[in-house]
Design an enzyme around this catalytic site. Structure first.
Site, short mmCIF file in Angstrom:
data_model
loop_
_atom_site.label_atom_id
_atom_site.label_comp_id
_atom_site.label_asym_id
_atom_site.label_seq_id
_atom_site.Cartn_x
_atom_site.Cartn_y
_atom_site.Cartn_z
N GLY A 6 1.09 14.65 20.81
CA GLY A 6 0.96 15.63 19.75
C GLY A 6 0.44 16.97 20.24
O GLY A 6 0.75 18.02 19.65
N ASN B 211 1.92 1.84 14.99
CA ASN B 211 0.98 0.88 14.39
C ASN B 211 1.07 0.81 12.87
O ASN B 211 0.74 -0.21 12.27
CB ASN B 211 -0.47 1.16 14.84
CG ASN B 211 -0.91 2.58 14.59
OD1 ASN B 211 -0.09 3.46 14.29
ND2 ASN B 211 -2.20 2.83 14.72
N CYS C 117 -6.15 4.17 15.07
CA CYS C 117 -6.86 5.42 15.38
C CYS C 117 -8.29 5.38 14.87
O CYS C 117 -9.18 5.98 15.46
CB CYS C 117 -6.11 6.61 14.78
SG CYS C 117 -4.48 6.88 15.48
N GLU D 228 -2.47 14.17 13.68
CA GLU D 228 -3.57 13.20 13.84
C GLU D 228 -3.29 12.47 15.13
O GLU D 228 -2.30 11.76 15.27
CB GLU D 228 -3.62 12.24 12.64
CG GLU D 228 -4.91 11.42 12.62
CD GLU D 228 -4.80 10.11 13.37
OE1 GLU D 228 -5.29 10.07 14.52
OE2 GLU D 228 -4.22 9.16 12.83
N GLY E 4 0.08 10.22 16.15
CA GLY E 4 0.32 9.56 17.43
C GLY E 4 -0.77 9.88 18.42
O GLY E 4 -1.92 10.11 18.05
N GLY E 5 -0.43 9.91 19.69
CA GLY E 5 -1.40 10.14 20.74
C GLY E 5 -1.35 11.55 21.28
O GLY E 5 -1.02 12.51 20.57
N ARG F 162 0.84 -1.21 0.00
CA ARG F 162 0.00 0.00 0.00
C ARG F 162 0.87 1.25 0.00
O ARG F 162 0.54 2.26 -0.65
CB ARG F 162 -0.90 -0.02 1.24
CG ARG F 162 -1.71 1.26 1.47
CD ARG F 162 -2.47 1.18 2.78
NE ARG F 162 -3.23 2.39 3.03
CZ ARG F 162 -3.98 2.59 4.12
NH1 ARG F 162 -4.07 1.65 5.04
NH2 ARG F 162 -4.63 3.72 4.29
#
Length: 411
Positions: free
Chosen positions: A164, A84, A213, A179, A160-161, A31
């Site tokens: 950010g 991920n 996410c 994001e 990330g979480g 991808r």
């Protein structure tokens, strides 16, 4: 072409580093190669044209100025992908940055670093000149502030979480693309195709052990269909394969013991406050068996916090307004989905949902990669997707020609 040719080592690294199923790991690499191909084409379309403005189009001005408007590179783009999708979400930043004329500094995730290094080597072997694609490894806690506040970073693209949020605050006068996760709600209306909804919940909630996410993070089911829906979801969960990534298991170990502890604490908090676990909670080290948690209420942490694991809560509602509360009262706003056979009702619900994207009769999803992808509230800043990323990684430059006298001549 090089990424496809060397897909094996990258996929193997994803399996070993982040416990991604072997099939999904290879899919991620392919991808990513497809994304680069599309980005190269889109860059030619997007950046190969400019604008010419004439001054007399503004009221009262004469035609004595010609303004040539073009898009130019920002300079150096700092790319920070998550564990991920350490290959795909790196390439989704690197590709647009390079086609726009920038250099990049990539900070791969600590877990996922080897796959990221293999990916960067493909650019090297493709002939990228020294200094164009740079990789800096290390723990975010140790080098993150240095990188994100460095004067040489002209743009930051971060996935990330909650880290950010801190990055965005410290970035200063630098464009940021963020994001930062979500609490994606799946609203199932009474007239929905329950087989389709159940399949989408299982796929959307438990793929890659829920460490996405865009995973389904909460199911909002109308009371009259909740029991039937839950039975269908449980039947789907029972078919999931739990085990090792090398064996293409659906549910593999979550990324760390800290993550597993956090997920378990959310489950125990919900159970202690009256929620009903539809499967027995089972844990072996970082491997958590999938659980659907019914009768979740607003006083439970699981109702609002993002587990990032194979646990999906269910809340029951009796009205659209009540259903929307679980979307709009959340601090997150990445995606959501609505299942109904009534398209007018679906659009009405979608319009009222405070999220970057709403999926109708399908689970949350990032892609295809040329679709816009964005979050609101604490889920992010700016919009991703190939075209939007190219636009974001350029700046507008105007060159004005001042004529000695107005020109209105027509050939």
């Amino acid at each position: 072409a090089l990424m496809r040719a060397h897909a094996g080592p990258m996929a193997d690294a994803l399996v070993k580093e982040v416990a991604k199923g072997a099939k999904d790991a290879r899919t991620e690499v392919v991808r990513s190669a497809d994304l680069l191909d599309y980005t190269a084409e889109e860059g030619l379309r997007t950046l190969g044209q400019g604008k010419l403005l004439t001054s007399d189009s503004f009221p009262g001005a004469e035609r004595n100025k010609l303004c040539m408007v073009s898009k130019v590179p920002l300079g150096v783009v700092l790319c920070i992908p998550p564990f991920n999708y350490p290959v795909n979400l790196a390439v989704s930043k690197i590709g647009p940055a390079l086609i726009a004329g920038n250099a990049v500094v990539v900070k791969p995730p600590t877990q996922g670093c080897i796959a990221g290094l293999h990916m960067a080597q493909c650019f090297h072997h493709a002939g990228a000149p020294p200094g164009l694609v740079n990789v800096v490894t290390g723990r975010g806690a140790e080098i993150g502030d240095y990188l994100t506040t460095h004067a040489g970073a002209n743009c930051i693209s971060f996935t990330g979480g909650d880290t950010g949020l801190s990055v965005a605050r410290k970035a200063g006068m630098v464009p940021v693309q963020m994001e930062l996760g979500g609490k994606d709600a799946c609203i199932v209306l009474p007239d929905a195709d329950l087989d389709l909804a159940a399949h989408s919940i299982v796929k959307g909630g438990f793929s890659y052990s829920g460490q996405r996410c865009t995973a389904v993070k909460i199911v909002v089911a109308f009371e009259e269909i909740a029991d039937e829906l839950i039975a269908k979801v449980c039947a789907g969960i029972a078919k999931l394969k739990i085990g090792q990534p090398e064996d293409n298991a659906d549910i593999t170990a979550v990324i760390s013991a800290k993550s597993a502890d956090f997920i378990e604490a959310l489950v125990e908090d919900a159970r202690g406050k009256g929620a009903v676990l539809k499967q027995a909670f089972r844990r072996e080290d970082n491997l958590l068996w999938p659980v659907l948690v019914d009768k979740v209420t607003t006083d439970m942490r699981l109702c609002w916090e993002e587990p990032f694991g194979p646990v999906v809560p269910v809340v029951r509602v009796t009205s659209e307004a009540e259903a929307l509360r679980y979307v709009n009262d959340s601090k997150y706003g990445l995606q959501g989905c609505v299942f109904t056979r009534d398209i007018d009702r679906a659009i009405r619900m979608a319009d009222a949902m405070e999220t970057g994207t709403v999926q109708i009769n399908g689970p949350p999803s990032r892609g295809p990669d040329h679709f816009p992808f964005q979050g609101v509230k604490d889920s992010g800043i700016g919009s991703q997707g190939i075209t939007n990323s190219i636009e974001m990684m350029t700046k507008v430059k105007s060159t004005v020609i001042n004529l000695a006298k107005p020109s209105y001549s027509v050939a």
